[in-house]
Design a protein around this motif. Structure first.
Motif, PDB file in Angstrom:
ATOM      1  N   THR A  53      -0.611  43.584   1.024  1.00  0.00           N
ATOM      2  CA  THR A  53      -0.707  42.078   1.488  1.00  0.00           C
ATOM      3  C   THR A  53      -0.758  41.277   0.314  1.00  0.00           C
ATOM      4  O   THR A  53      -0.153  40.185   0.244  1.00  0.00           O
ATOM      5  CB  THR A  53      -1.748  42.010   2.302  1.00  0.00           C
ATOM      6  N   TYR A  54      -1.743  41.633  -0.750  1.00  0.00           N
ATOM      7  CA  TYR A  54      -2.110  40.794  -1.841  1.00  0.00           C
ATOM      8  C   TYR A  54      -0.561  40.816  -2.587  1.00  0.00           C
ATOM      9  O   TYR A  54      -0.236  39.602  -3.239  1.00  0.00           O
ATOM     10  CB  TYR A  54      -3.194  41.242  -2.711  1.00  0.00           C
ATOM     11  N   VAL A  55       0.129  41.737  -2.855  1.00  0.00           N
ATOM     12  CA  VAL A  55       1.299  41.751  -3.738  1.00  0.00           C
ATOM     13  C   VAL A  55       2.484  40.865  -2.770  1.00  0.00           C
ATOM     14  O   VAL A  55       3.224  40.237  -3.480  1.00  0.00           O
ATOM     15  CB  VAL A  55       1.899  43.125  -3.824  1.00  0.00           C
ATOM     16  N   ASP A  56       2.422  41.127  -1.592  1.00  0.00           N
ATOM     17  CA  ASP A  56       3.403  40.304  -0.642  1.00  0.00           C
ATOM     18  C   ASP A  56       3.084  38.629  -0.975  1.00  0.00           C
ATOM     19  O   ASP A  56       4.135  38.084  -1.405  1.00  0.00           O
ATOM     20  CB  ASP A  56       3.149  40.476   0.649  1.00  0.00           C
ATOM     21  N   GLN A  57       1.904  38.369  -1.069  1.00  0.00           N
ATOM     22  CA  GLN A  57       1.620  37.058  -1.381  1.00  0.00           C
ATOM     23  C   GLN A  57       2.029  36.586  -2.769  1.00  0.00           C
ATOM     24  O   GLN A  57       2.608  35.369  -3.211  1.00  0.00           O
ATOM     25  CB  GLN A  57       0.083  36.800  -1.253  1.00  0.00           C
ATOM     26  N   ILE A  58       1.825  37.395  -3.627  1.00  0.00           N
ATOM     27  CA  ILE A  58       2.198  37.158  -5.085  1.00  0.00           C
ATOM     28  C   ILE A  58       3.790  36.824  -5.178  1.00  0.00           C
ATOM     29  O   ILE A  58       4.243  35.804  -6.000  1.00  0.00           O
ATOM     30  CB  ILE A  58       1.572  38.152  -6.161  1.00  0.00           C
ATOM     31  N   VAL A  59       4.588  37.727  -4.522  1.00  0.00           N
ATOM     32  CA  VAL A  59       5.726  37.748  -4.695  1.00  0.00           C
ATOM     33  C   VAL A  59       6.440  36.560  -3.965  1.00  0.00           C
ATOM     34  O   VAL A  59       7.521  35.971  -4.236  1.00  0.00           O
ATOM     35  CB  VAL A  59       6.585  39.127  -4.220  1.00  0.00           C
ATOM     36  N   ARG A  60       5.809  36.236  -2.825  1.00  0.00           N
ATOM     37  CA  ARG A  60       6.556  35.039  -2.213  1.00  0.00           C
ATOM     38  C   ARG A  60       6.225  33.915  -2.558  1.00  0.00           C
ATOM     39  O   ARG A  60       6.916  32.711  -2.389  1.00  0.00           O
ATOM     40  CB  ARG A  60       5.530  34.873  -0.652  1.00  0.00           C
ATOM     41  N   SER A  61       5.285  33.718  -3.715  1.00  0.00           N
ATOM     42  CA  SER A  61       4.928  32.413  -4.401  1.00  0.00           C
ATOM     43  C   SER A  61       5.886  32.804  -5.830  1.00  0.00           C
ATOM     44  O   SER A  61       5.502  31.713  -6.586  1.00  0.00           O
ATOM     45  CB  SER A  61       3.481  32.201  -4.626  1.00  0.00           C
ATOM     46  N   VAL A 219       7.961  44.452  -1.734  1.00  0.00           N
ATOM     47  CA  VAL A 219       8.469  43.328  -2.819  1.00  0.00           C
ATOM     48  C   VAL A 219       9.625  43.101  -2.348  1.00  0.00           C
ATOM     49  O   VAL A 219      10.213  41.887  -2.370  1.00  0.00           O
ATOM     50  CB  VAL A 219       8.418  44.356  -4.173  1.00  0.00           C
ATOM     51  N   LYS A 220      10.509  43.970  -1.808  1.00  0.00           N
ATOM     52  CA  LYS A 220      12.042  43.242  -1.670  1.00  0.00           C
ATOM     53  C   LYS A 220      12.187  42.413  -0.615  1.00  0.00           C
ATOM     54  O   LYS A 220      12.691  41.309  -0.490  1.00  0.00           O
ATOM     55  CB  LYS A 220      12.836  44.707  -1.121  1.00  0.00           C
ATOM     56  N   ALA A 221      11.124  42.708   0.509  1.00  0.00           N
ATOM     57  CA  ALA A 221      10.956  41.650   1.781  1.00  0.00           C
ATOM     58  C   ALA A 221      10.420  40.526   1.214  1.00  0.00           C
ATOM     59  O   ALA A 221      11.088  39.254   1.675  1.00  0.00           O
ATOM     60  CB  ALA A 221      10.292  42.230   2.710  1.00  0.00           C
ATOM     61  N   ALA A 222       9.690  40.532   0.235  1.00  0.00           N
ATOM     62  CA  ALA A 222       8.916  38.877   0.066  1.00  0.00           C
ATOM     63  C   ALA A 222       9.905  38.377  -0.759  1.00  0.00           C
ATOM     64  O   ALA A 222      10.134  37.091  -1.066  1.00  0.00           O
ATOM     65  CB  ALA A 222       7.388  39.228  -0.603  1.00  0.00           C
ATOM     66  N   ALA A 223      10.611  39.101  -1.668  1.00  0.00           N
ATOM     67  CA  ALA A 223      11.621  38.335  -2.553  1.00  0.00           C
ATOM     68  C   ALA A 223      12.793  37.783  -1.921  1.00  0.00           C
ATOM     69  O   ALA A 223      13.242  36.658  -2.564  1.00  0.00           O
ATOM     70  CB  ALA A 223      12.091  39.391  -3.641  1.00  0.00           C
ATOM     71  N   ASP A 224      13.126  38.474  -0.625  1.00  0.00           N
ATOM     72  CA  ASP A 224      14.226  37.920  -0.007  1.00  0.00           C
ATOM     73  C   ASP A 224      13.775  36.477   0.770  1.00  0.00           C
ATOM     74  O   ASP A 224      14.607  35.663   0.646  1.00  0.00           O
ATOM     75  CB  ASP A 224      14.793  38.893   0.923  1.00  0.00           C
TER      76      ASP A 224
END
Length: 334
Positions: A53-61, A219-224
């Motif tokens: 979850t923390y990684v998802d927040q980082i990549v989304r930003s 990471v892929k979902a957040a980057a998209d």
């Protein structure tokens, strides 16, 4: 997303022997069997979900996470998933000062980019065979050590470390700079310095592949999503840009329409100046003829014709006023 059955199937719950265990990891051990420690996989699932979850927040930003694992069993997997995710990775060797001495590392990366460009463009003329071999070896060495972090222009937002005991130098550098560390911690390691502890097996290839696959999907979902949001923002800003371009076009058209009028005025001015110049030339022609005659007379020995000097006009005597004389006579008679 995290399934306990999949974690069991991949062998995430297998720890080290009891003789090699670290007391600080005792709270994450479920049981001991045949001298082997079994990790509490329910805690691992919860903590791994929190870390993802923390990684998802980082990549989304728009942030980046560096994947670090130099274990021989994990090198190929780290390289593969790192390239798929588009995230920087270290799979061969962690150079001391990669984070704390980042400017020097960037200079080495610049050297690697220079060599790659030189080899791709074929600018190797004038070099001997030995010199080319030296450049090839230098390029290969830099690629091995810095190929994964070649696109890392600034310090990362987090580290994802597999086997924190082997990568203790990377963990220490991240702690000095305040960079969060997500670590896969086995029972023989210490969780000190790890911000997001994930208890699990860090030796089996199946377990390492499971960690990287979960990380890659997040990471892929957040980057998209980040890319789509950026495109939306750019689309909103496009109308403003179009309006500016249209305004520029209108100004250009007006200037083109005004150009003929200004050009006609310029033509009139040019004609007036031309006529004035011609008149000046005509007025100067007689002077030139007189000068030529004087020069010719001097060459023949004769005196140069003197210019007629105008005599000043004679002054007329001022007429006497008769009224003054009469007044004088009257005064004498009286």
């Amino acid at each position: 997303m995290i399934d306990i059955k999949d974690m069991f199937a991949c062998g995430v719950h297998y720890g080290h022997r009891s003789c090699f265990s670290n007391p600080k990891m005792a709270e994450y051990v479920f049981a001991e069997k045949n001298g082997m420690q079994i990790i509490d996989i329910t805690q691992s699932a919860e903590m791994f979900t929190e870390a993802l979850t923390y990684v998802d927040q980082i990549v989304r930003s728009g942030g980046r996470v560096v994947i670090v694992s130099t274990k021989q069993s994990a090198q190929a997997l780290v390289q593969k998933h790192g390239e798929e995710m588009g995230m920087p990775f270290v799979d061969q060797r962690w150079l001391g000062g990669t984070l704390t001495n980042f400017k020097t590392v960037r200079s080495s990366v610049a050297r690697l980019e220079q060599l790659e460009e030189r080899f791709q463009s074929g600018r190797l003329e004038g070099l001997t065979k030995k010199e080319r071999l030296i450049l090839q070896r230098e390029r290969a060495k830099l690629t091995v050590n810095l190929g994964g972090i070649k696109d890392l222009d600034s310090l990362p937002e987090a580290l994802f470390v597999i086997d924190v005991a082997q990568e203790r130098i990377a963990v220490n550098e991240a702690n000095k700079l305040g960079i969060p560390v997500i670590g896969i911690v086995d029972t023989n390691c210490s969780p000190n310095g790890i911000n997001y502890v994930v208890p699990g097996n860090d030796d089996a290839m199946s377990a390492i592949q499971y960690y990287l696959e979960c990380l890659s999907s997040v990471v892929k979902a957040a980057a998209d999503d980040f890319r789509k949001e950026r495109e939306k923002i750019e689309a909103k800003n496009k109308p403003v840009i179009k309006k500016k371009q249209e305004a520029k076009k209108v100004v250009a058209e007006k200037s083109e329409q005004e150009e003929p009028e200004s050009s006609s005025a310029k033509k009139v001015v040019k004609k007036v100046v031309k006529k004035a110049a011609e008149a000046q030339v005509v007025s100067e022609e007689p002077k030139k003829k007189v000068v030529k005659k004087v020069v010719k007379a001097k060459a023949e020995g004769a005196e140069a014709p003197k210019k007629a000097v105008k005599k000043p006009a004679a002054k007329k005597p001022a007429a006497k006023k008769p009224a003054a004389k009469e007044s004088a006579k009257k005064s004498t008679e009286e």
